[in-house]
Design a protein around this motif. Structure first.
Motif, PDB file in Angstrom:
ATOM      1  N   LEU A 438      45.159  54.845  13.274  1.00  9.82           N
ATOM      2  CA  LEU A 438      43.994  54.914  14.126  1.00  9.82           C
ATOM      3  C   LEU A 438      43.032  53.799  13.519  1.00  9.82           C
ATOM      4  O   LEU A 438      42.430  52.815  14.468  1.00  9.82           O
ATOM      5  N   LEU A 439      42.633  53.918  12.169  1.00 10.27           N
ATOM      6  CA  LEU A 439      41.912  52.928  11.593  1.00 10.27           C
ATOM      7  C   LEU A 439      42.357  51.580  11.848  1.00 10.27           C
ATOM      8  O   LEU A 439      41.677  50.820  12.219  1.00 10.27           O
ATOM      9  N   ARG A 440      43.848  51.398  11.700  1.00  9.07           N
ATOM     10  CA  ARG A 440      44.426  49.979  11.782  1.00  9.07           C
ATOM     11  C   ARG A 440      44.461  49.512  13.323  1.00  9.07           C
ATOM     12  O   ARG A 440      44.178  48.336  13.512  1.00  9.07           O
ATOM     13  N   GLY A 441      44.535  50.569  14.218  1.00  5.40           N
ATOM     14  CA  GLY A 441      44.217  49.919  15.318  1.00  5.40           C
ATOM     15  C   GLY A 441      42.937  49.462  15.934  1.00  5.40           C
ATOM     16  O   GLY A 441      42.877  48.540  16.774  1.00  5.40           O
ATOM     17  N   LEU A 442      41.844  50.338  15.375  1.00  6.81           N
ATOM     18  CA  LEU A 442      40.402  49.912  15.731  1.00  6.81           C
ATOM     19  C   LEU A 442      40.397  48.412  14.997  1.00  6.81           C
ATOM     20  O   LEU A 442      39.607  47.590  15.543  1.00  6.81           O
ATOM     21  N   ALA A 443      40.967  48.174  13.768  1.00  8.10           N
ATOM     22  CA  ALA A 443      40.804  46.863  13.026  1.00  8.10           C
ATOM     23  C   ALA A 443      41.794  45.869  13.790  1.00  8.10           C
ATOM     24  O   ALA A 443      41.474  44.649  13.239  1.00  8.10           O
ATOM     25  N   GLY A 444      42.532  46.314  14.831  1.00  9.84           N
ATOM     26  CA  GLY A 444      43.343  45.094  15.411  1.00  9.84           C
ATOM     27  C   GLY A 444      44.448  44.737  14.549  1.00  9.84           C
ATOM     28  O   GLY A 444      45.189  43.887  14.960  1.00  9.84           O
ATOM     29  N   LEU A 445      44.980  45.818  13.642  1.00 11.60           N
ATOM     30  CA  LEU A 445      46.364  45.409  12.905  1.00 11.60           C
ATOM     31  C   LEU A 445      47.586  46.076  13.244  1.00 11.60           C
ATOM     32  O   LEU A 445      48.541  46.033  12.760  1.00 11.60           O
ATOM     33  N   TRP A 446      47.318  47.214  14.298  1.00 12.90           N
ATOM     34  CA  TRP A 446      48.349  47.840  14.665  1.00 12.90           C
ATOM     35  C   TRP A 446      48.718  47.496  16.185  1.00 12.90           C
ATOM     36  O   TRP A 446      47.933  47.734  17.038  1.00 12.90           O
ATOM     37  N   PRO A 447      49.969  47.089  16.507  1.00 15.42           N
ATOM     38  CA  PRO A 447      50.101  46.566  17.750  1.00 15.42           C
ATOM     39  C   PRO A 447      50.550  47.801  18.885  1.00 15.42           C
ATOM     40  O   PRO A 447      50.534  47.186  20.043  1.00 15.42           O
ATOM     41  N   TYR A 448      50.773  48.737  18.442  1.00 15.85           N
ATOM     42  CA  TYR A 448      51.280  49.831  19.462  1.00 15.85           C
ATOM     43  C   TYR A 448      49.995  50.421  20.041  1.00 15.85           C
ATOM     44  O   TYR A 448      49.763  51.766  19.782  1.00 15.85           O
TER      45      TYR A 448
END
Length: 605
Positions: A438-448
């Motif tokens: 989730l944190l990676r998604g908020l940071a724009g690092l997780w593409p899914y």
């Protein structure tokens, strides 16, 4: 005998005509290759912007002018070879006729031509490397910028076919691309011009030869072209597999080198597990693949190089065999015989350019594939979905955010979240529930992901469980990603003392591998010091105190709250003690479900 009183004028005219024809021919051939062939399009993609002049930028013309200068030196070198060949004819003829005046004039001319050739070689060496170095600097900057832009260097691992060893492609293939391009292109032009120039000489020296009652006119020219063209066709057939084998050699060696680097970087963990046997097995497996491919290269090159040596040996005697009967019959002089051998060798060498350079061209094609493959992977990585991010003046806002595993299983579904400046959120959940993702998604690092994330316009800092420290001084490590001179010395020393790393203040300007020098706990404290220096608007803490005791953890969080009252914080962690430092919590329940609420703050906080 050369009439040097008029030869200089004829040479100037020849240089002007040959240079113009070579420039036009090279341009036309380049356009055709860049439009009609795959490797030509790959080349232009990498090099086109460098050699294309830009309006208003005078320095952008320099690469093209340097290429034209190198082209002139190539033409000039061929003319020197022609003059030397003609002068050699005069020299050996003077020896045959016992003509001392002509002999010594030929020796004097040889000395002058040799001096000019030496001077030209020195200048060409310098200009060639000047061009290659500048071109490599430009290409390296372009490729590195492309790799780093849009976090492609990180997101590239999520594309369908991630590229292997991008660092090796940037370091080695960029260098090979620039140097090999120049060598192959100028070699081709030189070969073509040499072919034309010495074919004219060979045509003049050739005579008819009777073969089975049939008279073959200009036999030496016909033999040269027929023999070398047939030999080249067979060489291409023999050498074709080298393209794939050279590509695999780069890939397998890079993989083996990376495996060795992993052992070095994780030496402590391997030693604690006693995993030397497993590591050695893995290394030997990768090295075996390297050796197997190397043997495949050896056997293929054995055929290819053996064939080339055979052809070269045959070429070395053909001219003498064909011209000897005419020499014995008094139809040609000894100088004509030696010049025939020289001219035949030059014609054969020019026609053999592709045969001799096929191995280099195979490696060059592999280099083009690897570099353009990296650029393609970067583009695919940047095209992966990210949460739509719009700027906000403050806080963090999440609207309808969905986070998935690569296989499509939901981790977080339809998350709505809003943090005002200074508000702290703790993300909890069982292991594997998707907290870090989730944190990676908020940071724009997780593409899914799918949804909208609005973040502060100011700086955002992500503190991982294993903080990253760049190569360089300790000062650059604590100020990262800001320049090391962005903060006054007293501010840096104060922060070190605040996070209980004051003993490192005297080592601020020492250059070491601080990732291995500092303990995990020291690196985590340094990361908190970095936050205090940078004063971001939003901080993500991902298990950022896992190597610290609860007392140190509480002290560092309290320090951040005291020094940065307007900074929003999102933390991930398992410890119950973290609740005392946060006002709100988000609990991930699994399969996309979640719940949020307030935390009762401990009075001690």
């Amino acid at each position: 005998m050369i009439d040097w009183s008029t030869e200089w004028y004829r040479t100037l005219l020849w240089l002007a005509g040959a240079y113009l024809l070579c420039a036009i021919g090279a341009f036309v051939l380049g356009v055709v290759l860049c439009r009609r062939t795959r490797f030509g399009r790959q080349f232009w993609r990498l090099a086109g912007p460098y050699f294309t002049p830009r309006r208003g930028d005078r320095s952008s013309v320099r690469p093209l002018l340097t290429v034209l200068l190198l082209l002139f030196f190539t033409v000039f070198g061929v003319r020197l070879s022609v003059l030397a060949s003609n002068n050699g004819n005069a020299l050996y003829t003077a020896l045959q006729e016992k003509d001392p005046p002509t002999f010594w004039r030929a020796i004097a001319a040889y000395a002058v031509l040799a001096l000019i050739a030496v001077a030209q070689a020195v200048v060409v060496y310098y200009v060639s490397y000047l061009q290659t170095i500048r071109w490599r600097q430009w290409t390296n900057r372009q490729v590195v910028t492309d790799w780093l832009s849009g976090t492609a260097y990180h997101r590239g691992r999520f594309i369908a076919e991630p590229v292997d060893n991008p660092e090796q492609r940037i370091q080695a293939d960029v260098s090979s691309f620039t140097s090999d391009t120049q060598t192959l292109v100028l070699g081709l032009i030189g070969a073509m011009l040499t072919l034309v120039s010495f074919t004219a000489i060979l045509w003049r020296l050739s005579g008819p030869v009777d073969v089975g009652g049939i008279t073959v006119p200009k036999a030496l020219v016909i033999i040269a072209y027929a023999f070398i063209l047939v030999a080249t066709w067979f060489a291409i057939r023999i050498g074709r597999p080298l393209i794939r084998l050279n590509f695999l050699a780069e890939r397998l060696n890079a993989s083996y080198r990376y495996s060795l680097t992993r052992v070095r970087d994780n030496s402590e963990a391997i030693a604690l597990y006693g995993g030397e046997g497993v590591e050695e097995g893995g290394l030997q497996t990768r090295f075996s693949a390297v050796i197997a491919n190397q043997w495949a290269l050896v056997w293929r090159n054995l055929k290819f190089q053996g064939y080339n040596v055979l052809i070269s040996q045959v070429v070395g005697i053909i001219a003498v065999l064909v011209q000897a009967p005419r020499y014995f019959a008094g139809q040609i002089t000894f100088g004509d015989l030696t010049q025939s051998d020289t001219a035949f060798g030059n014609v054969a060498g020019s026609l053999s350019f592709f045969r001799n350079a096929y191995d280099d061209f195979a490696s060059y094609r592999a280099t083009l594939d690897r570099l353009t493959g990296l650029l393609d992977a970067n583009a695919q990585a940047r095209a992966l979905p990210v949460p739509l991010r719009s700027g906000r003046s403050n806080g963090l806002e999440v609207e309808g955010l969905d986070v998935f595993r690569p296989g499509g299983e939901p981790l977080v579904s339809r998350l709505d979240l809003s943090l005002v400046p200074g508000e702290w959120l703790l993300v909890r959940g069982r292991s594997g529930s998707g907290k870090t993702t989730l944190l990676r998604g908020l940071a724009g690092l997780w593409p899914y992901v799918r949804g909208v994330v609005s973040r502060p316009q100011g700086q955002v800092v992500f503190c991982a469980q294993q903080p990253y420290l760049p190569l360089g001084t300790l000062r650059s490590a604590i100020t990262y990603p800001a320049p090391e001179d962005a903060f006054p010395d007293h501010a840096v020393r104060r922060v070190l003392a605040d996070v209980q790393l004051g003993h490192l203040a005297e080592h601020l300007d020492e250059t070491k591998d601080w990732m291995t020098t500092l303990s995990p706990g020291e690196r985590q404290r340094l990361a908190f010091g970095r936050v205090l220096l940078l004063q971001p608007d939003l901080v993500f803490f991902d298990e950022s105190t896992s190597a610290l005791d609860e007392g140190m953890e509480h002290a560092l969080y309290a320090l951040v709250r005291e020094r940065l009252p307007r900074t929003s914080v999102v933390s991930v962690g398992h410890r119950s003690s973290l609740g005392a430092s946060h006002r709100r919590e988000l609990v991930l329940l699994g399969q996309g479900a979640w719940t949020s609420g307030s935390l009762v703050r401990d009075s001690a906080s």
